[in-house]
Design an enzyme around this catalytic site. Structure first.
Site, PDB file in Angstrom:
ATOM      1  CB  VAL B  13     -16.704   3.186  -2.343  1.00  0.00           C
ATOM      2  CG1 VAL B  13     -16.812   4.616  -1.820  1.00  0.00           C
ATOM      3  CG2 VAL B  13     -15.520   2.468  -1.711  1.00  0.00           C
ATOM      4  CE  LYS B 104      -5.081   3.215  -3.647  1.00  0.00           C
ATOM      5  NZ  LYS B 104      -6.427   2.848  -3.261  1.00  0.00           N
ATOM      6  N   GLY B 133      -8.473   5.979   4.129  1.00  0.00           N
ATOM      7  CA  GLY B 133      -9.916   5.786   4.262  1.00  0.00           C
ATOM      8  C   GLY B 133     -10.618   6.848   5.065  1.00  0.00           C
ATOM      9  CB  ILE B 135      -7.792   8.363   9.116  1.00  0.00           C
ATOM     10  CG1 ILE B 135      -7.804   6.880   9.456  1.00  0.00           C
ATOM     11  CG2 ILE B 135      -7.094   9.152  10.205  1.00  0.00           C
ATOM     12  CD1 ILE B 135      -6.421   6.260   9.556  1.00  0.00           C
ATOM     13  CE  LYS B 204      -3.982   4.300   0.199  1.00  0.00           C
ATOM     14  NZ  LYS B 204      -4.186   2.993   0.879  1.00  0.00           N
TER      15      LYS B 204
END
Lengths: 432, 432
Positions: B13, B104, B133, B135, B204
């Site tokens: 990332v 998270k 991710g 969204i 999450k």
């Protein structure tokens, strides 16, 4: 100290906003950091307090007086239409009020003016409710994808037409019959023009294109628009035979070289496995393809008093918080200036069903017409024979103008008895 | 003047964030109103500049020195895990930096501490990338639905388990075999525990519950968690027979009286017509039911370098803009303090398949056990006969504890040879 809200309009959405402002006042105050209070409600005619249980003194017919009143902080506009909404919003902005509106027509026609006025005055104009009702869509496009490059936005943004097409698909019904049912159930208005001719979707497409591509000049007039009135049971059957459904889509797409955008509303044959294909009844959904984020979809109720009020209240909390923090979102300050290219230059794919004479050489002649316009054929099948012979072709992607010309030339071929169905096809992939 | 970004971690990332910060620098500067500049990158080991084309001088192993450096404005944390991420983030906040993180685990365990520190320092902590991710989900929950009341959030938030369950569904494969395929394709790690045992989804779920219900105390430890390792091909077949698919869902739900919330992760049989049922492969989707907005769904890629980087960059634009405007979002200041109720008090529905002796009176005895626990049976069907006789029952909604006790009592009935399948069922409607 409470923030005072002026409400312009008290119809289905407005009265729901009033109800929720009262019912959720404690929660809203806690989320904002200060209470909201209704300072006044502008209506066209007095004489009824509309079952709100509110002090009749709050109602006024002097909307302009209300939005410029010194004690008003926030203005919620749910009248709709261009005027007097535009003058009222601009006056509110000039008086330093932040504005929440559900007015897609105004934002599509004159959003750039509104945003420029808001930037000058240092106030907010939020309008989540204007596209796809309660679906959080504009803020994700504007904020969450602010670091990404959006390639395409493709949405079912009109519930009425989606309801009608869904009925045609599931019941095999015709357009007129399905429209009547939609009207009987309250999904379509007595005059359904704005919905079925795609005007409503075109306004939303203009707003989406502006947000997705940061190009401020796009208006509803730039949107290529075709409605669903000419979609036949035969088109739906043709789509089914290909494993597709017919949807009215608003499509905003960056050109392959990235130097322009296409914005259009028209019926589309969409593969049943596409996420948008499963959106039925009057639901809305918007599919976004971005360079890094990939494929995203947002789904929900696109209209109705409660969903629209939810979006309005979400905006109201945001603009109230911004006001408390003495900040505002300067939307539209970043303008890529990307021009809108003509529909003819948009790359599309066509499905064409031709009633043809059942004799040798027909396919050769038809294929020649496609080739003459530089269009390749992806697949072709013949159905029936004799007087029922039909040739069904799907093209590869090509400029829309070349495809339109192809169809015009096919229409006058002597071995083509009639063009039974013409519709654009969107693929699941990225060749559409 | 440029804003300086410190990056903690430069893996999949992180290196994508670096690449995009360079590639999109002009656009980002224009959207923010000022350029972003990488001020330093903390890595565990020096010695390679990781193909970024960046000045090797930017790399450091002194992460703490980097986040507290005077010239740094924004800190991006993509190391993951609790420590040293927490100490670094808290130090960055205390030094007045705004933070963007994809962590998270940390937010689920100690989000309240992080948000409180951010409020005290007047800086932002954004973490869109931590759940689902790319969204856009957290911001819509926090902002767009700020004026609404969320009843339930139900999500496919782990791509690995969704991929495995999808394979089991489409190929009829078993768990072990599907896990191996997922590992071979890079969808599952060598040690898949965090995914298949539901730890990732539980973290999450805690974050989603906090945002949806504005209740700050929920941590991963409060989440009832069951993974998918015990899902069998038989469960999947049972689900199919009922028109359902099996999904691992994170479910956050307000109790009927609104005084507490349930937060849980477990496999669920979901009707195929439910919007979440069509989410296949490693995609994520989150379904939200709110009082005014109705049913909403957010769909997209839940993991991967590019999608996660998209979410990080979106947050980076937001915190940079806030910083320019000298404002910050005081998340978590509004705390409803809603407690988490035990799993046993959560209202669920069970699907139970029993291998039974094929003789009269079996159903009567089984029904008696359900009744004895106050659980009504919605439907029951018998399959096979003789040694293959199976009784398949679906309950009406009841407290999970009563359902669990029912199953335990059925397990020891002499006419029940074995309990072939037990799984919770979520309805499309609101009785789940």
């Amino acid at each position: 100290m409470a923030m005072k809200v002026a409400l312009l309009g008290c119809g289905v959405v407005g009265s729901e906003v009033v109800r929720l402002l009262n019912e959720r006042s404690t929660e809203l105050a806690s989320r904002i950091g200060t209470p909201l209070e209704i300072g006044g409600i502008a209506v066209r005619r007095l004489g009824r307090t509309r079952g709100t249980g509110l002090d009749p003194e709050l109602f006024t017919t002097d909307a302009m007086g209300l939005v410029t009143r010194d004690d008003i902080d926030l203005v919620v506009e749910v009248i709709g239409g261009i005027e007097p909404a535009r003058s009222l919003i601009l006056a509110a902005i000039k008086s330093g009020k932040s504005v929440v509106t559900a007015n897609k027509a105004l934002l599509a026609e004159d959003g750039a003016t509104i945003h420029a006025a808001a930037r000058d005055a240092g106030v907010d104009v939020y309008y989540e409710a204007s596209v796809a009702g309660a679906i959080p869509l504009l803020r994700p496009l504007r904020d969450s994808l602010a670091g990404d490059t959006v390639h395409r936005v493709m949405g079912i943004v009109n519930g009425t037409t989606n309801f009608i097409l869904d009925r045609m698909d599931t019941l095999g019904a015709g357009f007129a019959e399905s429209l009547e049912e939609a009207q009987a159930l309250g999904y379509a208005e007595a005059d359904p023009t704005a919905d079925v001719e795609g005007f409503d979707a075109a306004a939303k497409a203009a707003i989406l294109a502006r947000l997705a591509f940061h190009t401020q000049g796009v208006t509803a007039a730039d949107v290529h628009r075709e409605g669903i009135t000419e979609v036949t049971a035969g088109d739906i059957a043709s789509a089914k035979a290909m494993g597709c459904v017919v949807k009215l889509l608003a499509i905003c797409q960056r050109s392959a070289d990235g130097t322009s955008v296409g914005v259009r509303v028209h019926p589309v044959m969409l593969p049943r496995e596409h996420p948008l294909a499963t959106v039925n009844e009057a639901y809305n959904a918007v599919f976004v393809e971005a360079e890094s984020a990939g494929r995203l979809m947002f789904y929900g109720a696109g209209a109705g008093g409660a969903p629209t009020a939810s979006a309005v209240l979400g905006d109201l909390v945001a603009v109230a918080r911004n006001r408390l923090a003495s900040t505002a979102v300067a939307e539209g300050a970043h303008d890529t200036g990307l021009p809108v290219h003509p529909m003819g230059d948009t790359i599309t794919r066509y499905h064409v069903a031709l009633d043809v004479a059942d004799r040798p050489g027909v396919l050769a002649r038809v294929a020649e017409v496609f080739a003459g316009n530089g269009v390749s054929i992806k697949n072709v099948r013949q159905e029936g024979h004799g007087d029922d012979a039909q040739l069904v072709l799907v093209s590869h992607p090509a400029p829309d103008a070349a495809l339109a010309t192809t169809v015009e030339q096919l229409r006058v071929l002597d071995m083509v008895r009639s063009v039974a169905s013409v519709m654009r096809v969107e693929a699941s992939g990225d060749d559409g």
